[in-house]
Scaffold this active site. Structure first.
Site, PDB file in Angstrom:
ATOM      1  N   ASP A 179       0.777  -1.250   0.000  1.00  0.00           N
ATOM      2  CA  ASP A 179       0.000   0.000   0.000  1.00  0.00           C
ATOM      3  C   ASP A 179       0.808   1.301   0.000  1.00  0.00           C
ATOM      4  O   ASP A 179       1.794   1.421   0.735  1.00  0.00           O
ATOM      5  CB  ASP A 179      -0.850   0.096   1.278  1.00  0.00           C
ATOM      6  CG  ASP A 179      -1.559  -1.177   1.637  1.00  0.00           C
ATOM      7  OD1 ASP A 179      -1.497  -2.133   0.857  1.00  0.00           O
ATOM      8  OD2 ASP A 179      -2.172  -1.218   2.714  1.00  0.00           O
ATOM      9  N   GLU A 227     -10.495  -2.270   4.218  1.00  0.00           N
ATOM     10  CA  GLU A 227      -9.190  -1.755   4.630  1.00  0.00           C
ATOM     11  C   GLU A 227      -8.967  -0.380   4.005  1.00  0.00           C
ATOM     12  O   GLU A 227      -9.647   0.005   3.060  1.00  0.00           O
ATOM     13  CB  GLU A 227      -8.069  -2.697   4.155  1.00  0.00           C
ATOM     14  CG  GLU A 227      -8.191  -4.112   4.699  1.00  0.00           C
ATOM     15  CD  GLU A 227      -7.078  -5.053   4.232  1.00  0.00           C
ATOM     16  OE1 GLU A 227      -6.576  -5.810   5.053  1.00  0.00           O
ATOM     17  OE2 GLU A 227      -6.724  -5.031   3.036  1.00  0.00           O
TER      18      GLU A 227
END
Ligand code: FRU
Length: 685
Positions: free
Chosen positions: A40, A240
């Protein structure tokens, strides 16, 4: 040696980059770390003329682990310089990990609300999830458990180069008491300054519950939970990496709306069996404490009302429903309107076969639940068959199949059967699995000419856009996003070395009214012009009918714009093709009003069964009847922006180096075709 002393570290880094950023598949205008694993984007912050990109990074290997924040910076979102690790995972005296630094965000605390830094050096503050690796008592006396996720902060007074973890971490030790049992699924804080209420706001996920908690704070240390949002829309996996930001609809003042962007994994629509990672968004309002979704952004998953019921399992036995049972399912029947093969626990095996029927509708719509054991052509029907699947069989061959998500809910799904209309077939429900997660659950099966309504607004319809985050520090309504250009379904297997994964190109996000609703629209936000050094190839055709046109340009790096008026059949462009067996096809299907990327024959697709596929993004024709596809082609990816950017597909590809041809394809008729192919050079030289 002498030289080394006088060359600035950045120049050395650039030299190293120029030498190493030439490996097969190495992205040339996307950020990727020189070596090792990345996932990420974190802490996206524009500060003092510099775009900071932090990211989930494993300093010790090419698969996920040792999560720390890597760091890169750019002045133009195009050329990146990799810097030393910013926030490193913590270890105990023996070298064993005690805490990993998971995803989060960063802000500039200009007024020093946190007290960090000094008047002349106000701090940057990073807010992230501490994922603890042991049951330990921290130096400050706080006790944490192995696997616990808490929210922590760190600060920097040298423009993000070095960071100090706050001694009193974590600042949010655990979720609110009603969610105490979720202490291992509480992560990814996105923090921003809310000027109207003069408060810091945090959105953080309770991943398993599909809930986002909103907290506020005056000092980035003391946080109060003020509301929650969710579940809503797509919930087929964990939630998420939330982001929350304001935009102006159609750029109009006083037309502010807020966008909640949410990562979901698995449960994305692109990868078969919904194994993929994806990013959804919800448009609504935010008052400083509560996010409220617009009612037209909340979808109920209901099948079309005119569907014909094929099976609703209202009978007491499978035989009474007209299905033929084998194995442990003989003499059995439905439970609560579903087929649930748990008669003998997961050990239950057997099949149910429907009567033969003539396919006469565009879609078979059904409800399917646990578990994940897909059909496998090699073992199908043999003693090694372990599937828990539902298959559509035509002429003795399985032509459609589905399986579930282990532990997943029963959700509505569909098969597009429009190309099978007129053929005869049957549906079989097969449970050949005896291990854990060795059962299946099937609800109603319906025939319909209309497809299921949308389940969510997808930020990107491709398989490779996840954990998307947006920049803090730009002007209020200027939102630039970056996504991780990979998927948890196969991210650890992609054939790149010595690094794994790249970021998407940065994208400017706006809201535009399309078909009466505010839709997220994206365009690349970078200085591609600085990489475009040779003249584009441009050509127009008034009509292209059922023909392939090999173009007189070859290459691996392009910014392509293809505009046309679709009439019938599929029309588009093959990139990285050899003209024979390898191609990535990018095009438009007017019959389905979708653009698509087909990477089934794109090169190396073998490393994961989840990798090959065709991805569809809904896209209506523009007012003048035309469709515009802007395609960014890099050495191992394509990003396709439809029309003004209301539909985007991002997909990695791993083509063989030799195959660099481009060709237009048309299976019907396309008119007023105009093509511009601009060669792009590497950003790493
Ligand atoms: C999303 C994610 C986050 C987590 C991070 C760990 O891809 O699972 O939820 O913070 O990756 O690397």
């Amino acid at each position: 040696m002498l030289l080394r002393g006088v060359i600035a570290s950045s120049a050395l880094a650039a030299m190293a980059a120029a030498e190493s950023y030439k490996e097969t598949y190495r992205p040339q205008f996307h950020f990727s770390p020189e070596k090792n694993w990345m996932n990420d984007p974190n802490g996206l912050l524009y500060h003092d003329g510099v775009y900071h990109l932090f990211y989930q990074y494993n300093y010790g290997g090419i698969t996920w682990g040792n999560m720390s924040w890597g760091h890169a910076t750019s002045k133009d979102l195009t050329h990146w310089e990799q810097l030393p690790i910013a926030i490193k995972a913590n270890e105990d005296a023996s070298g064993a990990l005690t805490e990993m630094i998971y995803s989060g965000s960063a802000v500039f605390d200009s007024k020093r609300s946190s007290g960090f830094g000094s008047k002349s050096k106000p701090p940057l503050v990073a807010v992230y999830t501490s994922n603890y690796e042991q049951d330990i008592t921290l130096a400050n006396g706080k006790a944490v458990l192995n696997g616990q996720e808490s929210q922590s902060i760190a600060f920097s007074t040298d423009n993000g180069l070095t960071w100090t973890q706050y001694a009193e971490n974590p600042v949010i030790h655990e979720p609110p008491s009603q969610y105490a049992d979720q202490y291992q699924q509480f992560r990814d804080p996105f923090v921003f300054w809310h000027a109207e209420t003069t408060k810091w706001v945090m959105v953080v996920s309770l991943a398993d519950l599909h809930k986002l908690l909103i907290y506020t704070s005056s000092d980035l240390k003391d946080w109060t939970n003020v509301s929650e949002f969710g579940p809503v829309n797509a919930v087929g996996g964990q939630w998420e990496c939330p982001n929350l930001f304001p935009l102006l609809v159609d750029g109009k003042r006083n037309a502010e709306k807020w966008v909640m962007m949410i990562g979901i994994n698995p449960g994305g629509p692109a990868v078969p069996y919904r194994l993929g990672s994806a990013t959804q968004y919800v448009v609504g309002g935010f008052n400083g404490t509560h996010f409220t979704a617009d009612s037209n952004n909340v979808y109920e998953q209901e099948p079309p009302s005119n569907s014909e019921v094929f099976a609703d399992w209202s009978q007491s036995t499978f035989a009474a429903a007209g299905w033929t049972a084998t194995g442990d399912l003989v003499g059995q029947g439905p439970e609560d309107g579903t087929v649930l093969t748990l008669q003998d626990g997961d050990a239950t095996v057997g099949t149910l076969t429907s009567p033969t029927f003539r396919i006469s509708s565009n879609y078979v719509i059904y409800q399917f639940g646990c578990c994940y054991n897909p059909y496998n052509a090699t073992t199908y029907g043999t003693a090694s068959d372990t599937e828990t699947a539902m298959n559509l069989v035509v002429n003795g061959a399985v032509v459609r199949t589905t399986t579930g998500v282990s532990g997943g809910d029963v959700i509505w799904e569909q098969w597009d059967t429009s190309d099978l209309i007129g053929k005869s077939g049957y549906i079989e429900i097969v449970d050949k699995s005896t291990g854990g997660y060795g059962h299946l659950q099937v609800g109603q099966i319906l025939f319909s000419n209309s497809s299921l309504p949308p389940e969510a607004n997808w930020v990107d319809h491709g398989p490779d856009y996840y954990a998307a985050a947006t920049y803090n520090g730009l002007s209020t309504y200027e939102r630039v996003s970056v996504g991780w250009m990979s998927s948890w379904a196969y991210g650890a297997e992609i054939p790149t070395t010595p690094w794994r994964s790249a970021m998407s190109v940065p994208r400017l996000m706006t809201l535009k009214t399309i078909s009466g609703a505010a839709k997220l629209v994206q365009q690349p936000q970078m200085n591609l012009a600085s990489l475009e050094k040779t003249k584009p190839y441009s050509k127009t055709w008034s009509n292209l009918s059922k023909q392939n046109v090999t173009l007189p340009v070859t290459g691996k790096l392009f910014d392509i714009t293809l505009q046309f008026t679709p009439v019938s059949g599929k029309f588009g462009i093959d990139v990285r093709t050899d003209g024979k067996t390898q191609r990535t096809s990018i095009g438009y299907d007017p019959a389905k009003a979708t653009m698509f990327v087909d990477r089934q024959a794109s090169g190396d697709v073998e490393f994961s069964t989840s990798f090959p596929g065709v991805y569809y993004g809904p896209l209506s024709k523009q007012k003048d009847g035309s469709v515009k596809l802007r395609i960014l082609l890099d050495w191992s990816s394509v990003e396709v922006f439809g029309n003004v950017g209301e539909s985007v597909i991002t997909a990695q590809i791993f083509p063989s180096s030799a195959d660099t041809k481009l060709a237009l394809f048309s299976t019907g008729t396309a008119k007023n075709v105009s093509l511009k192919v601009t060669p792009v050079t590497s950003a790493w030289v």
